[in-house]
Every structure is written in C-alpha cells, then in structure tokens.
Design an enzyme around this catalytic site. Sequence first.
Site, PDB file in Angstrom:
ATOM      1  N   ASP A 225     -15.912 -12.315  -5.513  1.00 19.83           N
ATOM      2  CA  ASP A 225     -17.562 -11.434  -4.843  1.00 19.83           C
ATOM      3  C   ASP A 225     -17.610 -10.092  -5.806  1.00 19.83           C
ATOM      4  O   ASP A 225     -18.728 -10.179  -5.453  1.00 19.83           O
ATOM      5  CB  ASP A 225     -16.987 -11.509  -3.461  1.00 19.83           C
ATOM      6  CG  ASP A 225     -18.401 -10.680  -3.222  1.00 19.83           C
ATOM      7  OD1 ASP A 225     -19.095 -11.762  -2.949  1.00 19.83           O
ATOM      8  OD2 ASP A 225     -18.173  -9.962  -2.356  1.00 19.83           O
TER       9      ASP A 225
ATOM     10  N   GLU B   6     -19.813  -5.930 -13.796  1.00 18.21           N
ATOM     11  CA  GLU B   6     -21.280  -6.213 -12.971  1.00 18.21           C
ATOM     12  C   GLU B   6     -22.103  -5.495 -12.908  1.00 18.21           C
ATOM     13  O   GLU B   6     -22.233  -3.704 -13.294  1.00 18.21           O
ATOM     14  CB  GLU B   6     -20.812  -6.391 -11.715  1.00 18.21           C
ATOM     15  CG  GLU B   6     -21.625  -6.764 -10.188  1.00 18.21           C
ATOM     16  CD  GLU B   6     -20.826  -6.710  -8.824  1.00 18.21           C
ATOM     17  OE1 GLU B   6     -21.536  -5.703  -7.989  1.00 18.21           O
ATOM     18  OE2 GLU B   6     -19.894  -7.188  -8.282  1.00 18.21           O
TER      19      GLU B   6
ATOM     20  N   ASP C 270       0.975  -1.332  -0.466  1.00 16.72           N
ATOM     21  CA  ASP C 270       0.158   0.311  -0.332  1.00 16.72           C
ATOM     22  C   ASP C 270       0.917   1.250   0.335  1.00 16.72           C
ATOM     23  O   ASP C 270       1.482   1.798   0.910  1.00 16.72           O
ATOM     24  CB  ASP C 270      -0.941  -0.422   1.657  1.00 16.72           C
ATOM     25  CG  ASP C 270      -1.775   0.658   1.273  1.00 16.72           C
ATOM     26  OD1 ASP C 270      -1.759   2.156   0.982  1.00 16.72           O
ATOM     27  OD2 ASP C 270      -2.731   0.622   1.458  1.00 16.72           O
TER      28      ASP C 270
ATOM     29  N   ARG D  38     -13.664  -4.278  -5.461  1.00 21.67           N
ATOM     30  CA  ARG D  38     -13.950  -3.563  -6.366  1.00 21.67           C
ATOM     31  C   ARG D  38     -14.110  -4.661  -7.974  1.00 21.67           C
ATOM     32  O   ARG D  38     -12.466  -5.165  -8.354  1.00 21.67           O
ATOM     33  CB  ARG D  38     -13.706  -1.976  -6.638  1.00 21.67           C
ATOM     34  CG  ARG D  38     -13.695  -1.130  -6.153  1.00 21.67           C
ATOM     35  CD  ARG D  38     -15.748  -1.382  -6.024  1.00 21.67           C
ATOM     36  NE  ARG D  38     -16.816   0.264  -5.324  1.00 21.67           N
ATOM     37  CZ  ARG D  38     -17.050  -0.489  -3.843  1.00 21.67           C
ATOM     38  NH1 ARG D  38     -17.036  -2.167  -3.986  1.00 21.67           N
ATOM     39  NH2 ARG D  38     -17.511   0.373  -3.603  1.00 21.67           N
TER      40      ARG D  38
ATOM     41  N   HIS E 298     -21.229 -10.798  -4.207  1.00 17.80           N
ATOM     42  CA  HIS E 298     -21.233  -9.602  -4.341  1.00 17.80           C
ATOM     43  C   HIS E 298     -21.420  -9.210  -2.471  1.00 17.80           C
ATOM     44  O   HIS E 298     -22.627  -8.673  -2.498  1.00 17.80           O
ATOM     45  CB  HIS E 298     -21.341  -8.279  -5.399  1.00 17.80           C
ATOM     46  CG  HIS E 298     -20.941  -7.223  -4.519  1.00 17.80           C
ATOM     47  ND1 HIS E 298     -20.900  -5.867  -5.649  1.00 17.80           N
ATOM     48  CD2 HIS E 298     -20.372  -6.313  -3.605  1.00 17.80           C
ATOM     49  CE1 HIS E 298     -19.935  -5.173  -4.887  1.00 17.80           C
ATOM     50  NE2 HIS E 298     -20.067  -5.144  -3.694  1.00 17.80           N
TER      51      HIS E 298
END
EC number: 1.1.1.290
Length: 355
Positions: free
Chosen positions: A229, A234, A146, A206, A251
């Site tokens: 997921d 989508e 990160d 996402r 999701h």
Amino acid sequence: MKIVADENLAFTDYFFSEFGEIQHRAGRLLTAHDVSDAEALLVRSVTKVNQALIEHSQLKFVGSATIGTDHLDISALQQQDILWSNAPGCNAQAVAEYVITALYHLDSDVFERGQDFTLGIIGLGNVGRRLAKMAALLGWNVIGCDPFVQLPDIHNLSFDDVLQKSDAISVHVPLTHSGSHPTFHLFDQHAFASMPASTILINSARGPVIEEQALIQDIYQTGRKVVLDVFEHEPVISEQLLDVVNLVTPHIAGYSLEGKARGTQMIYDAFCKVFGYEASKKFETQLPVCEPFFQQQDLKQILKAHLRAIYDIAQDDHNLRACVKDGQVDQCAFDQLRKEYPLRREWAAHGGPVA
C-alpha cells in the site's frame, strides 16, 4: 483566523469553519506563500512541513491527521515556537482490517486455518496491537517483533525469528533513519534471504522500510506473494514493481470514513486546546448508518460472505494499475485516486468487532 487545510482532509469545514477562513489546498503542492499569513495548518503525510515551508509564516499550530510524523520537521517547528499535533491511532482499526482483507484476497482458506496460520507483526504500536487482537478473534497464531514494546498477550520474538516462523508478515513501523533500531530498508536482501519463499509480505506502513530493488529480486527468485500500500519512491511507482507484486493499493490502507474523521477530530481537539476553544464537536454525529452485516455469531462465516461488499480490495488494485503511463504510475493520477477515494466503512459500522 486563516486556516490552511489539505483539500483531502475529512470534515474540515464541520470542525473548523466557526474559527475563521479555511483555504483548501493540494497537500503535495503546498508552498511557503500559501501558509505565510495563516495561523493554523492542517496536513496529511504528503506535505513536508519543514523550515522552508514555515520559516516566514505566522503559524501558531500545525495539525497532522496522521499516525506518523516523519513528514514533520519537529525541531524546525520548535524553533519557530509552533505547537503541533498528530493523530496516533486514528486509522489503526482501518489498517488492521485492510491487512485481513488482503490476506483473504490472497488465500480464501485463511479463515479456516486457525492456529496453523502464523501472522508475524513487525511493530506493535497502535496498528500492530489492533491487528493482533483481530487476528486472535480469527483464531490465528500471532507473533511479533518490537524492541520498544512488550505485550503480555503477544509472543515478542527477534526480527529474524519472526521472519523465519511466519506464514505472513505485516509491517507497522514508523520510518526512522537513526537510533538503535532504524527501520529504513529494514527489509533488505538479508531479510528476504531469511524468509521462507511461501511467507506473504504486507507493507502498509512506510514505503522505504522495504528496499524496492531487493524486493523485486526476491520475488523473481522466490515467487513470494506481496501486498503493498506504500512504496519506497512514492508517488513514483515503477511498472516493473507493479508487474511482480500481487496486490497494490494507492496508500489507502487507513482510508476508512471513521479513520479519516477520527484523524480530523484529534487535530481539532488539539487545535481547540491551543487556541482556548471548547472542543464540542464529535465526528460520530456526521456518519451515516450502514447495513448490519454482523448479525450472526460466526465471525469467519460473516467475513467470507460479506467482506468483499464491505471492502473490494481488488478494485483498488485495478484502479492503481490503470494509472500506469510510460513505465510508471502517473503521479497526478495517483493523487487523484487518493483524493476521490470512496471511503469504506470500518467493520464496527456494520455491527462488527473492534480491537
């Protein structure tokens, strides 16, 4: 006061009924007409809150019971002088537990591997940090990436190093298209080429963070185990994708009862601050008591014995695959799965640990 709320938000009547009329709507189908005379709008990530939706409204507040904000046009809200709030971290614990459940589903020996198992976490925000702590409780080696966060207890490596050194990679980044570190198509053919074929990939962040066609080609070439997921297009999800991915869910990684209730609590608190009300209600008073599975000291043995009873992830996979029609997931069936989802409980409700 008129309040328009996504029909799938939890406990909206409990939190908001005292303030006025609540109109429940399907979030994906929300129109400018629906919100034209409302003062408050409560949404999830399926609602695109943009200029077209809000420009002729009387809205004073938009609350999104979500971690992310990529569905909110912040500049449009500011131009209309509409205050807004989201719910960062509301379902972080649920997502962390989802990832661990998925890994156990793919490898029933994963709890016994200890430091020999390296979990790479892309994104060390609310979810990534909680996942790292839960993984540490299981004795796993944790590395992360990160560029915006430095945590003393996590080895923060370069993206390429995490790709190359992890036994499993879990993605927990927002969707961004610009800036110094955009995440759109972060996982493309070049990223996949850097990953050992044995590295598991889990995306519960996402969908567009992963380039779908590059993923499909990578799985064809490597046989990589993948858990999704979220999906790039989508709610359009192709049968071609489902056929090659090991585990798919609609999701719902963050869909614990606590997570959804906490999200509504957070936008309720913000709503009360905006409109000058006392925020006196607490979601914990609405939750039923659960069976106390975590009565022993050995976390790994408890999870092996009871994890499926806490959350049967295979059932979610089966339910999503059953929605395929004419080569893709039926969008109405997809939304219905999410609307009628039987909210699972977080481990803490059963006496378990919290990160």
